[in-house]
Design an enzyme around this catalytic site. Structure first.
Site, mmCIF file in Angstrom:
data_model
loop_
_atom_site.group_PDB
_atom_site.id
_atom_site.type_symbol
_atom_site.label_atom_id
_atom_site.label_comp_id
_atom_site.label_asym_id
_atom_site.label_seq_id
_atom_site.Cartn_x
_atom_site.Cartn_y
_atom_site.Cartn_z
ATOM 1 C CD GLU A 42 -8.562 0.620 -6.318
ATOM 2 O OE1 GLU A 42 -8.065 1.513 -5.600
ATOM 3 O OE2 GLU A 42 -8.740 -0.556 -5.920
ATOM 4 C CE LYS B 275 0.674 -3.468 -3.956
ATOM 5 N NZ LYS B 275 1.068 -2.437 -2.953
ATOM 6 C CG ASN C 246 2.373 -3.760 0.284
ATOM 7 O OD1 ASN C 246 2.161 -3.853 -0.925
ATOM 8 N ND2 ASN C 246 1.776 -2.842 1.037
ATOM 9 C CE1 TYR D 101 -1.494 1.990 -4.794
ATOM 10 C CE2 TYR D 101 0.110 1.259 -6.419
ATOM 11 C CZ TYR D 101 -0.688 1.001 -5.319
ATOM 12 O OH TYR D 101 -0.684 -0.245 -4.735
ATOM 13 C CG HIS E 292 -4.283 -2.478 -4.610
ATOM 14 N ND1 HIS E 292 -4.188 -1.278 -3.937
ATOM 15 C CD2 HIS E 292 -5.531 -2.507 -5.179
ATOM 16 C CE1 HIS E 292 -5.325 -0.606 -4.113
ATOM 17 N NE2 HIS E 292 -6.147 -1.325 -4.858
HETATM 18 O O1 YYY Z 1 -4.155 0.202 0.891
HETATM 19 P P1 YYY Z 1 -2.753 -0.256 1.221
HETATM 20 O O2 YYY Z 1 -2.032 -0.842 0.028
HETATM 21 O O3 YYY Z 1 -2.706 -1.163 2.417
HETATM 22 O O4 YYY Z 1 -1.914 1.040 1.675
HETATM 23 P P2 YYY Z 1 -1.994 2.569 1.198
HETATM 24 O O5 YYY Z 1 -1.834 3.419 2.418
HETATM 25 O O6 YYY Z 1 -3.215 2.809 0.355
HETATM 26 O O7 YYY Z 1 -0.681 2.754 0.331
HETATM 27 C C1 YYY Z 1 -0.625 2.265 -0.999
HETATM 28 C C2 YYY Z 1 0.704 1.607 -1.220
HETATM 29 O O8 YYY Z 1 1.747 2.580 -1.104
HETATM 30 C C3 YYY Z 1 1.074 0.523 -0.218
HETATM 31 O O9 YYY Z 1 0.505 -0.730 -0.513
HETATM 32 C C4 YYY Z 1 2.570 0.501 -0.347
HETATM 33 C C5 YYY Z 1 2.928 1.950 -0.608
HETATM 34 N N1 YYY Z 1 3.370 2.646 0.618
HETATM 35 C C6 YYY Z 1 4.743 2.842 0.802
HETATM 36 O O10 YYY Z 1 5.534 2.440 -0.050
HETATM 37 N N2 YYY Z 1 5.170 3.487 1.939
HETATM 38 C C7 YYY Z 1 4.296 3.917 2.872
HETATM 39 N N3 YYY Z 1 4.751 4.541 3.958
HETATM 40 C C8 YYY Z 1 2.911 3.728 2.692
HETATM 41 C C9 YYY Z 1 2.480 3.071 1.559
HETATM 42 MG MG MG Z 2 -4.857 1.728 -0.250
#
Ligand code: YYY
Ligand code: MG
Length: 140
Positions: free
Chosen positions: A128, A11, A114, A51, A117
């Site tokens: 994807e 990212k 974070n 997304y 992805h």
């Molecule tokens: O698959 P992953 O990336 O670990 O998490 P997801 O639940 O699919 O959420 C996608 C993405 O959304 C996450 O990497 C950061 C963002 N996000 C966020 O900004 N705040 C949250 N509470 C949950 C997810």
């Molecule tokens: Mg995810």
């Protein structure tokens, strides 16, 4: 266990930290192979499409703004159990919960920025991968 492919994004916050190579090293040392990779900058529309599953979530707008705020590195990774293996080395979505040594523990700034992805299932991996790569780019 089956050989799988998964989809990865380094990212914008991690690209800005100049840690593409460090993240690739963690990926390769886990046994996963980088089948294809390129640096891109998403448009807002591309980020929203990628997304789309999260479009009703409160964080959707800022997440999409963040994802197109700078270049990303998109990659296709291959190996035994690649989807689960990559999720494991990425670490938890919230870096506060991520295990020591994981990519997110090392390079995430917060739950949104974070660092990486990774696909969560074979069906999403296929969608994807085809969102960013065509078949000719997947040389194995
Ligand atoms: O698959 P992953 O990336 O670990 O998490 P997801 O639940 O699919 O959420 C996608 C993405 O959304 C996450 O990497 C950061 C963002 N996000 C966020 O900004 N705040 C949250 N509470 C949950 C997810
Ligand atoms: Mg995810």
């Amino acid at each position: 266990m089956a050989i799988e492919r998964t989809f990865s994004i380094i990212k914008p916050n991690a690209v800005a930290k100049n840690v593409i190579g460090s993240i690739f090293k963690i990926i390769e040392e886990s046994g996963l192979k980088i089948v294809a990779t390129k640096k891109i900058q998403m448009t807002k529309a591309q980020a929203e499409g990628f997304y789309a599953v999260h479009s009703e979530r409160p964080f959707f707008g800022t997440l999409c703004d963040f994802m197109c705020s700078g270049p990303c590195v998109v990659s296709v990774l291959e190996g035994e159990n690649a989807i689960a293996k990559y999720r494991e080395i990425m670490g938890a979505t919230n870096p506060a919960d991520a295990a020591e040594g994981t990519i997110r523990k090392l390079y995430a700034d917060d739950i949104e920025a974070n660092a990486v992805h990774g696909s969560d299932a074979p069906e999403t991996a296929a969608v994807e991968i085809s969102y960013f790569f065509n078949a000719l780019e997947l040389v194995g």
